[in-house]
Write an enzyme that holds these catalytic residues in place. Structure first.
Site, PDB file in Angstrom:
ATOM      1  N   GLN A  49      12.845 -55.489 -18.272  1.00  0.00           N
ATOM      2  CA  GLN A  49      12.562 -55.510 -19.564  1.00  0.00           C
ATOM      3  C   GLN A  49      12.305 -53.762 -19.342  1.00  0.00           C
ATOM      4  O   GLN A  49      13.241 -53.211 -18.768  1.00  0.00           O
ATOM      5  CB  GLN A  49      11.450 -56.281 -20.618  1.00  0.00           C
ATOM      6  N   GLY A  55      17.179 -60.905 -17.425  1.00  0.00           N
ATOM      7  CA  GLY A  55      18.480 -61.527 -17.078  1.00  0.00           C
ATOM      8  C   GLY A  55      19.085 -61.010 -15.780  1.00  0.00           C
ATOM      9  O   GLY A  55      19.230 -59.121 -16.648  1.00  0.00           O
ATOM     10  N   HIS A  56      19.659 -60.684 -14.966  1.00  0.00           N
ATOM     11  CA  HIS A  56      20.312 -60.364 -13.626  1.00  0.00           C
ATOM     12  C   HIS A  56      21.200 -60.699 -12.529  1.00  0.00           C
ATOM     13  O   HIS A  56      21.451 -61.925 -12.400  1.00  0.00           O
ATOM     14  CB  HIS A  56      19.162 -59.761 -12.489  1.00  0.00           C
ATOM     15  N   ASP A  58      17.735 -54.029 -20.634  1.00  0.00           N
ATOM     16  CA  ASP A  58      19.018 -53.928 -21.463  1.00  0.00           C
ATOM     17  C   ASP A  58      19.574 -52.662 -20.281  1.00  0.00           C
ATOM     18  O   ASP A  58      20.483 -52.748 -21.041  1.00  0.00           O
ATOM     19  CB  ASP A  58      19.789 -54.813 -22.121  1.00  0.00           C
ATOM     20  N   LYS A  83      19.773 -52.156 -15.689  1.00  0.00           N
ATOM     21  CA  LYS A  83      18.828 -51.808 -14.372  1.00  0.00           C
ATOM     22  C   LYS A  83      19.226 -52.736 -12.519  1.00  0.00           C
ATOM     23  O   LYS A  83      19.010 -51.928 -11.804  1.00  0.00           O
ATOM     24  CB  LYS A  83      16.948 -52.023 -14.504  1.00  0.00           C
TER      25      LYS A  83
HETATM   26  P1  IMP Z   1       9.478 -62.410 -24.586  1.00  0.00           P
HETATM   27  O1  IMP Z   1       9.497 -61.523 -23.596  1.00  0.00           O
HETATM   28  O2  IMP Z   1      10.534 -63.341 -24.596  1.00  0.00           O
HETATM   29  O3  IMP Z   1       8.467 -63.002 -25.314  1.00  0.00           O
HETATM   30  O4  IMP Z   1      10.229 -61.588 -25.939  1.00  0.00           O
HETATM   31  C1  IMP Z   1       9.749 -60.324 -26.503  1.00  0.00           C
HETATM   32  C2  IMP Z   1      10.971 -59.378 -26.761  1.00  0.00           C
HETATM   33  O5  IMP Z   1      11.106 -59.075 -25.330  1.00  0.00           O
HETATM   34  C3  IMP Z   1      12.269 -59.959 -27.786  1.00  0.00           C
HETATM   35  O6  IMP Z   1      12.254 -59.267 -28.156  1.00  0.00           O
HETATM   36  C4  IMP Z   1      13.247 -60.085 -26.829  1.00  0.00           C
HETATM   37  O7  IMP Z   1      14.723 -60.038 -26.583  1.00  0.00           O
HETATM   38  C5  IMP Z   1      13.030 -59.086 -25.925  1.00  0.00           C
HETATM   39  N1  IMP Z   1      12.982 -58.864 -24.524  1.00  0.00           N
HETATM   40  C6  IMP Z   1      12.890 -60.127 -23.406  1.00  0.00           C
HETATM   41  N2  IMP Z   1      13.249 -59.961 -22.109  1.00  0.00           N
HETATM   42  C7  IMP Z   1      13.739 -58.696 -22.328  1.00  0.00           C
HETATM   43  C8  IMP Z   1      15.485 -58.206 -21.480  1.00  0.00           C
HETATM   44  O8  IMP Z   1      14.912 -58.697 -20.246  1.00  0.00           O
HETATM   45  N3  IMP Z   1      16.191 -57.792 -21.971  1.00  0.00           N
HETATM   46  C9  IMP Z   1      15.760 -56.990 -22.916  1.00  0.00           C
HETATM   47  N4  IMP Z   1      15.243 -57.591 -24.410  1.00  0.00           N
HETATM   48  C10 IMP Z   1      13.886 -58.153 -23.471  1.00  0.00           C
END
Ligand code: IMP
Length: 440
Positions: free
Chosen positions: A227, A39-40, A12, A15
């Site tokens: 991420q 999310g974008h 977040d 990017k």
């Molecule tokens: P997962 O990727 O859904 O397995 O989540 C694992 C960790 O990564 C969690 O703490 C999520 O909140 C974080 N996370 C996954 N995708 C994002 C993103 O796009 N932005 C911020 N945090 C993310």
């Protein structure tokens, strides 16, 4: 050449704005890790598009590739493509045959395991998209790849091997009832149809080969990291991490383009001017306790609510040891600093410059999250900068930024050892002060 965009913090970082800005100069936009957990929001010609899997460049007539390092939920993929088509676009999205498929049972298992871990406060606060369980199966050599969907017999063999194991985990390990997500015939029917659609629309590629040929023809490639570094499976705050490599090395392993090629290009770290975190785990520079009002203010002003989940994000001062770690792990050639406008008008602006860990001063992150949790930030204070007309600043360029904001930026650039390529001063693509175009 290639430009790789990497999140420097916890995801977040904004990017998307830079991918939009620089993706305009690219021929192909490549995602190399993650799945529909990203999310974008893209705004094009006044239209807003919310995407979680399709690379943003697809909205701008670029070819979008989901590399072999991605995990692909075909339901999301087709939903996003269909929604774009309904709005009159014709997105060109190609999926690596080596990419792994997120199956319905992966999402179920993601939820079950998070619930089980929550008893010991070990849940990662995942997005619930089945990301971790899919990467687990990839590494455990029992995953289903996009290429397997193209051959109905191979798909059936794979399902017959893996689904009984998944069912047993649900029923025997967790003592729950496995539902229709664990029904081999139903899965085979749905996912063989996915394979037929992928084939009919000629959507699958041998990604490394495809990209290599494009590079030989002189194409410009933008690698879009999802991420961020501190939730990287190897370099992040394990176990509160995602299950892939957002760092620049992932661009190579997740696409089939060699590291020397990526390394000859630009690697731009995207930094949010403060810290935000969706998900659990420690956060040494978190604004909590007496600082909660300030956190609320920044959260509201910066719109810090999860794009995928809508969850309010935790807020902290910038963590500079985290940035030094990110710059080294990915070898940043430049940085872009976003959301500088959100900090405008505050009474005080601070950063966590270093950590104090049991009396020892640390300039970068310790390797275990438990030790990181014990770090007390050594704060450094900056003179605040006022609210100004940010659209005018974006038009007039870097020197139009308030002097104190420039001091803050120059400090960051010195600390990470990379020049500033861009500064985000508002939510729209136009609200960006560009100093360097990495494709130029
Ligand atoms: P997962 O990727 O859904 O397995 O989540 C694992 C960790 O990564 C969690 O703490 C999520 O909140 C974080 N996370 C996954 N995708 C994002 C993103 O796009 N932005 C911020 N945090 C993310």
């Amino acid at each position: 050449m290639t430009v790789t965009i990497v999140g420097s913090q916890l995801g977040d970082e904004g990017k998307g704005a830079l991918v939009d800005l620089w993706g305009g100069n690219a021929d192909i936009v490549v995602r190399y890790q993650g799945g529909d957990n990203a999310g974008h929001t893209v705004v094009e010609d006044g239209e807003e598009y919310k995407l979680s899997l399709v690379p943003s460049g697809a909205v701008r007539d670029k070819t979008g590739i989901l590399g072999n390092g991605c995990v692909v939920n075909p339901r999301t993929l087709f939903d996003e493509i269909d929604a774009l088509r309904e709005r009159g676009l014709d997105p060109d999205v190609r999926v690596a045959r080596r990419a792994h498929v997120i199956m319905p049972y992966h999402r179920v298992l993601d939820g079950i395991e998070e619930e089980a871990k929550s008893d010991d406060d070990l849940e990662a606060g995942t997005t619930g998209r089945g990301i971790g369980p899919t990467y687990e199966d990839k590494v455990g050599r029992r995953g289903i790849r996009v290429g397997d969907l193209l051959d109905s017999d191979v798909l059936r063999d794979r399902l017959e091997y893996v689904v009984p194991q998944k069912r047993a985990v649900v029923e025997e390990v967790f003592g729950l009832k496995a539902g229709e997500e664990f029904d081999i015939d139903a899965l085979h029917e749905e996912y063989a149809a996915v394979g037929r659609r992928l084939a009919e629309e000629d959507m699958t590629v041998n990604a490394g080969d495809f990209l290599g040929r494009k590079l030989d023809d002189g194409a410009e490639l933008l690698f879009e990291g999802a991420q961020g570094t501190s939730i990287d499976i190897d370099h992040g705050i394990y176990p509160y991490v995602t299950s892939s490599n957002p760092t620049a090395g992932g661009a190579s392993t997740g696409s089939g383009v060699g590291p020397t090629v990526i390394g000859r290009g630009e690697v731009v770290g995207i930094v949010k001017a403060y810290l935000s975190r969706v998900g659990t785990g420690p956060l040494p520079t978190e604004l909590d306790g007496d600082d909660e009002d300030l956190a609320d203010y920044i959260r509201e002003k910066g719109g810090e609510f999860g794009t995928v989940t809508g969850r309010p994000r935790r807020i902290g001062w910038l963590d500079v040891p985290m940035l030094r770690h990110a710059a080294r792990a990915s070898g940043f050639t430049g940085i872009a600093v976003n959301h500088l406008d959100v900090l405008a008008g505050l009474d005080e602006v601070k950063v966590g410059h270093a950590y104090d860990l049991d009396g020892e001063r640390l300039e970068t992150m310790p390797a275990t999250t438990e030790r990181w949790a014990e770090c007390d930030p050594i704060l450094k204070e900056f003179d605040p900068w006022p609210e100004v007309d940010w659209s005018t600043v974006a038009e007039d360029g870097y020197d139009a930024l308030p002097a104190n904001a420039r001091t803050y930026l120059e400090y960051l650039s010195d600390e990470v050892g990379a020049p500033i390529y861009a500064v985000g001063v508002g939510p729209d693509r136009a609200d960006t002060v560009e100093l360097v175009d990495p494709f130029a």
